[in-house]
Design an enzyme around this catalytic site. Structure first.
Site, PDB file in Angstrom:
ATOM      1  N   ALA A  92       1.164  -1.347   0.189  1.00 12.49           N
ATOM      2  CA  ALA A  92       0.101  -0.403  -0.471  1.00 12.49           C
ATOM      3  C   ALA A  92       0.677   1.255   0.265  1.00 12.49           C
ATOM      4  O   ALA A  92       1.976   1.071   0.402  1.00 12.49           O
ATOM      5  CB  ALA A  92      -1.103  -0.279   1.545  1.00 12.49           C
ATOM      6  N   GLY A  93       0.782   1.840  -1.170  1.00 11.14           N
ATOM      7  CA  GLY A  93       1.743   2.787  -0.928  1.00 11.14           C
ATOM      8  C   GLY A  93       0.498   4.646  -1.549  1.00 11.14           C
ATOM      9  O   GLY A  93      -0.204   3.821  -2.681  1.00 11.14           O
ATOM     10  N   SER A 145      11.716   2.130  -2.508  1.00 12.06           N
ATOM     11  CA  SER A 145      11.503   1.925  -4.109  1.00 12.06           C
ATOM     12  C   SER A 145      13.142   2.744  -4.429  1.00 12.06           C
ATOM     13  O   SER A 145      13.625   2.842  -3.839  1.00 12.06           O
ATOM     14  CB  SER A 145      10.946   3.152  -4.066  1.00 12.06           C
ATOM     15  N   TYR A 158       7.563  11.507  -1.373  1.00 11.13           N
ATOM     16  CA  TYR A 158       7.916  10.397  -1.837  1.00 11.13           C
ATOM     17  C   TYR A 158       8.814   9.964  -1.726  1.00 11.13           C
ATOM     18  O   TYR A 158       9.198   8.522  -0.838  1.00 11.13           O
ATOM     19  CB  TYR A 158       7.101  10.300  -3.184  1.00 11.13           C
ATOM     20  N   LYS A 162      10.276   6.647   1.174  1.00 11.71           N
ATOM     21  CA  LYS A 162      10.678   5.285   0.469  1.00 11.71           C
ATOM     22  C   LYS A 162      12.244   5.237   1.427  1.00 11.71           C
ATOM     23  O   LYS A 162      12.603   3.906   1.311  1.00 11.71           O
ATOM     24  CB  LYS A 162      10.799   5.291  -0.950  1.00 11.71           C
TER      25      LYS A 162
END
Ligand SMILES: NC(=O)c1ccc[n+]([C@@H]2O[C@H](COP(=O)([O-])OP(=O)(O)OC[C@H]3O[C@@H](n4cnc5c(N)ncnc54)[C@H](O)[C@@H]3O)[C@@H](O)[C@H]2O)c1
Length: 248
Positions: A92-93, A145, A158, A162
């Site tokens: 989930a993100g 990521s 973001y 990550k």
């Protein structure tokens, strides 16, 4: 020989779309019982229906990973339903704030992204690891990521979130190994999912650069190809795996 997940009790977050959906479906095909957590109820239910149609076992829970009590209840119910929790694949993100300059970056976007991506990861890991600690076994796979770990990101929030998930993975791996819990993170590159496609479109809206847009869209890899790697990471065959796995 296909990956063997028979008898595995798996929680997959973000299983309504993208990589999570592909992981949930593939895991069920390989024999796992799957609990899908998401906030996108219609697509989440579709994942469950597709699994049921192909003879697999799965159930859906509406879970906003930001909400500790919602996470705790769903983890407990899912674990009761499955008879434990062997694997958590946490996908989930959100990606918000792409291509926004740092000096214009809205604080509420920063808060939302960090809340879902980093605090949400802490919440789900906290509750699932409690069950695994009691079992003295488990596998946790978190989604960091390339962004914020190997290099830059289209979004300050973001990339930072990550990088945080990657750091949390390292800390958890170190702390939970003594309970028989293996922790890894996956660093996907650029995958054709709603999250990535909307970021690429937003960048095109800002830059108007059609040739970069076309080239980027052509280069995106399939979510199921990343799912193939993740289901192997979830399997007992990967029991000596440590650290981070990168994909295209
Ligand atoms: N697609 C890529 O190129 C790429 C690259 C690197 C990392 N990732 C990471 O992989 C993971 C999966 O992303 P994806 O590309 O499949 O995107 P996606 O948008 O298809 O899937 C993300 C899922 O998370 C769910 N979600 C969002 N907010 C939530 C919340 N508060 N609580 C519970 N669920 C929530 C969404 O409803 C969606 O189903 C994400 O963590 C993403 O950051 C993706």
């Amino acid at each position: 020989m296909p990956v063997d997940l028979s008898g595995k009790k798996m929680i997959v977050t973000g299983g309504a779309t993208g990589i999570g959906r592909a992981v949930a479906i593939r895991s069920a095909v390989y024999g796992a019982k799957v609990a899908v957590f998401d906030v996108n109820d219609s697509d989440g239910q579709e994942t469950i229906n597709d699994i049921a149609e192909s003879g697999g076992e799965a159930r859906y829970w509406h879970v906003d990973v930001r909400e500790g009590s919602e996470v705790a209840t769903a983890v407990s119910e899912a674990s009761d339903w499955m008879g434990g929790a062997d694997v958590l694949v946490h996908l989930a993100g959100v990606l918000q704030g792409a291509s926004v300059e740092l000096d214009e970056f809205p604080e509420d976007t920063w808060d939302t992204v960090l809340d879902i991506n980093l605090r949400g990861t802490f919440q789900i890991a906290k509750h699932v690891s409690g069950i695994m600690k009691e079992q003295r076994s488990g596998t946790i796979i978190l989604a960091s990521s390339g962004a914020g770990v190997l290099g830059g990101s289209s979004s300050f929030a973001y990339g930072s979130s990550k990088g945080g998930v990657h750091g949390l993975t390292l800390v958890m791996q170190n702390a939970l190994e003594k309970y028989g819990i293996r922790v890894n993170d996956i660093l996907p590159g650029a995958v054709k999912t709603p999250l990535k496609v909307s970021q690429v479109k937003r960048t095109f809206d800002i830059t108007g650069d059609k040739s970069t847009f076309d080239k980027t869209m052509d280069s995106l890899v399939s979510p199921d190809d990343v799912a193939k790697v993740i289901v192997f990471m979830a399997s007992d065959e990967a029991n000596v795996l440590r650290g981070s796995i990168r994909t295209a």
